[in-house]
Structure formats: C-alpha cells, structure tokens
Write an enzyme that holds these catalytic residues in place. Structure first.
Site, PDB file in Angstrom:
ATOM      1  N   ARG A 283      42.386 -47.237  -3.300  1.00 43.54           N
ATOM      2  CA  ARG A 283      42.830 -48.095  -2.205  1.00 43.54           C
ATOM      3  C   ARG A 283      41.961 -49.343  -2.067  1.00 43.54           C
ATOM      4  NH1 ARG A 283      45.111 -45.921   2.685  1.00 43.54           N
ATOM      5  NH2 ARG A 283      44.301 -43.915   1.978  1.00 43.54           N
ATOM      6  N   CYS A 350      68.731 -44.043   7.555  1.00 42.28           N
ATOM      7  CA  CYS A 350      69.293 -43.250   8.650  1.00 42.28           C
ATOM      8  C   CYS A 350      68.311 -42.173   9.104  1.00 42.28           C
ATOM      9  CB  CYS A 350      70.610 -42.632   8.206  1.00 42.28           C
ATOM     10  SG  CYS A 350      71.544 -41.908   9.559  1.00 42.28           S
TER      11      CYS A 350
END
Length: 422
Positions: A283, A350
């Site tokens: 990271r 959704c």
C-alpha cells in the site's frame, strides 16, 4: 515527484503528472484507474534509500496491485515480490520479475502452487502452519529439492488497525503462534527436504505507528536467541510490511523513520549484523499513486439526503463497502458557479452498500468528473464483475504520456468462458 504532488490542480483542473484528468476521461472513458509512474518509483526508492548500506531486500506485496506494468516497473527498480498465490507468481514471471527475489506467503498453499514455486526457484516460503511445513517437505522430496523456509510467526501484537486487516493477533488465522514456533522450527530442522532460512512476521496493514513494529521485532528477536541456543541458525529476518498511508488525516511514519527504528533495534542485538533483512510493502508504494476516475451520472435527493450517482461502483472499489474505508473525493474541475452541497457518492450497483464516499461537500453538476483518491492499492486488485459490470481500464501516466496498461473489459468477455445449455 512524490505521491502527494502526482495529482494536483493547475488552473482549477486536476492533473495526473502533466496530463489533465479531463483529457484522460475524454480519450479513455470512465471509470478508469489512473496511476502515476513517478509516484510509484519515488515511493519505492524511499524504502531502498532507507536500506542503504544494509543487506536488505525490499519486496512489493503483489496483492496491493498486481498489474503487469507496475510489477515490471518495480522489477526494473530492483524490487523483490511478496506473493500469496501461484497466480501471483505467474504474474511476476510474466512481467520479467526475478523468482529468486520472491517470498511466497499465504496460509493455504496448494501442492500445485508449491511445485510451481519450487520449480521457479523462489527465494523463500513463509510457512504458516506445521501441516503446511510437512506438505512442503513431501512436495520438495517429490521434486528432489530442498525448500527454503521461514516460519511466519504470529507474535500476538495489536497493529491498531481495522480488524479485517489485522494479522498479528492470536485470534487471526495467520502464522504460527509465538509460543509454538520453537517446536515447529525443531521439526523443520529435522526434515530432509526443508532448509531453514529465516523467520518472518507480518502484523497487519495500514499501520500508522512504529511501536507495533518494534513490539513484533522484539518477539522475533526473542525467538532468534532461542533458536541460536538450540543450534538453529538463521540467515534473514523478515519484518513484513503494512505501513499505512494518508487517506484522510492519518500521520504514518515515513519509510526512513520506520526502517531506522527497526535497524536500531536490530543493531542492539548481539548478532543482529549477521542477518539479512526482508520487507514486504504494498500500500505504501502504490496507494497514493493512483486515483479512480469516475463521472457523475445523476444528482438526486431523498428526503434530507443528497446523492451523487457515479459510473464507478463497489465492484470497482470494494474498500468502502468492505471496511467502511475513507477515500478522498476530488472534483476534476474546481467550480465557482455551483453551490457546494453535501453528497453521498454512490454507484449504480443494486446494493445499499454500494457507496464510495459519504457526506462530502462537493460543488458539482451532472456530467462532472470526480477522482476518488488513494485508489492505487486494493482497488483494481479487488475489483469484480458484480452486476455484469466490465472492470475499468487501467492507465499509467509518465510525465505527459499515458499508456493503457490494462484494456477495459467488454461485456462479451465476461461470459466468454460460459456455455449455454446443450
């Protein structure tokens, strides 16, 4: 160019290095992952500089971002690689990386993965259980090889991070318990096809303090002493990775500050100078070197809540839905002709969990572009095709040049491997 300056405004327009993000969107569409080559190289170089004069190998944790171009970029800079699957090993090889600089971590290595790694000649297996150790011995025997091994020790140290990315506590699945490690090392030293090379530890991700690293290092050095007394000599100590980045207001130590603290602790050890040192950073090398570029499709209001519905979604960037993670949101065009309002930035998937940012002050209109910041790590690497959504294009900016490093998927490609009923 550091990671913070790789993405900056010029005359109210957001740039990646020397390229306007608006131009990138016009040419390549959205959603799009945009990475800065200079930011990646500079971040990696900061770790190399901090190791100057040391017998050290700085590895890139491939799970953070496994794009072939980024692997190649780091391989050219001399990086090793920390992998957690056979697929990641194949990526390293395909990108021109050196298998002899690969550390193979992960709790569930299959026999097939072990065979591939042994045949490729990886630098070391970070073994995470006694069962894995015995399996690796059998597989190595079948290849007439000796497997180089470190035991990944779980020191029961709290990294002070999100529970889903904490890996060094007793209740986590990772590593061998500190109190069991000496017995497992004795077992390893007696196995004919195992070559004990080192000791490893990785306590978590997005760590923003030096203290947990030092606590874990002390636990490792205790075991180093116990192993020495038992006649088991090591060649290296792997301190893992997990250094955090700034998403919002975090203040993690610099690469220099962290590594200097670890080296001071190692230098106080009577035999510390004998050991090579490995690190596994991901990271902190790529996180702030990338943004997710997305377009506002609709602005809507439900009661008191306002929503900016964008064309990127949780399938493109899973971290907010998975960890409730914070990512900065930057308008690509700074506007003074629109009133700023508070919006939730959400996608078209959704699911109510499909959000990228909550309650952000943004002066935007429909059709505007947004850059979701700090998306270079665990963005595309965790992306999916949920709702039959093709994954985004990946782009690498190098000064004024833009290179497509992964084509945008097509819907047809998503079901190309599927078969209709006969």
């Amino acid at each position: 160019m550091n990671q913070e300056s790789a993405f900056r405004y010029r005359e109210h327009s957001l740039f990646a290095e020397d390229v306007a993000l608006a131009d990138i969107a016009r040419e390549h569409g959205t959603p799009a992952y945009v990475y800065s080559r200079s930011a990646i190289e500079t971040a990696f170089a900061s770790f190399v500089q901090a190791c100057r004069g040391r017998d050290a190998l700085v590895c890139f944790a491939l799970k953070a971002n496994s794009n072939l171009a980024i692997i190649e970029l780091l391989a050219r800079a001399g990086a090793g690689f920390d992998i957690v699957s056979g697929g990641e090993l194949q990526r390293v090889v395909a990108a021109g990386g050196d298998p002899s600089k690969v550390l193979f971590s992960g709790v569930g290595k299959s026999e097939a993965e072990m065979r591939c790694a042994l045949d490729a000649g990886v630098r070391c297996f970070n073994v995470e259980s006694e069962s894995e150790l015995l399996r690796l011995d059998r597989v190595a025997a079948s290849r007439k090889l000796r497997a180089p091994v470190s035991l990944r020790v779980n020191p029961d140290v709290d990294a002070g991070t999100h529970p889903y990315i904490s890996t060094g506590l007793r209740e986590n699945k990772f590593g061998i318990a500190h109190e069991d490690a000496l017995d497992v090392y004795r077992r390893a030293a007696a196995l004919a096809n195992i070559e004990v090379k080192g000791i490893a530890c990785h306590i978590g991700s997005q760590i923003t303090s030096v203290d947990p690293y030092l606590a874990a290092a002390d636990k490792l050095l205790e075991l180093v002493d116990a192993l020495h007394a038992d006649g088991i000599e090591l060649h290296h100590i792997d301190f893992g990775g997990g250094l955090g980045i700034r998403y919002r207001d975090e203040d993690p130590p610099s690469a220099q500050a962290l590594l200097e603290a670890l080296f001071r602790r190692l230098d106080r050890h009577p035999r510390g100078s004998r050991y090579g040192v490995f690190f596994e950073f991901g990271r902190s090398i790529v996180g702030n070197a990338g943004v997710l570029l997305t377009r506002v499709e609709y602005l809507k209001q439900n009661g008191e809540r306002r929503f900016a519905i964008v064309d990127a979604a949780m399938n493109d960037l899973m971290r907010p839905a998975l960890y409730e993670a914070y990512h900065g949101v930057l308008p690509v065009r700074q506007r003074d002709d629109v009133e700023a309002r508070r919006y939730d930035v959400v996608g078209p998937v959704c699911e109510s969990g499909d959000w990228l940012a909550r309650d952000r002050s943004l002066a935007i209109e429909e059709g505007d572009l947004l850059a979701i910041a700090s998306a270079g790590a665990y963005g595309m690497a965790m992306a999916s095709n949920y709702n039959t959504r093709p994954r985004a294009v990946e782009l690498l900016v190098d000064g004024a040049q833009v290179q497509v490093v992964r084509e945008r998927e097509s819907v047809a490609s998503l079901f190309a491997l599927e078969r209709r009923l006969r």
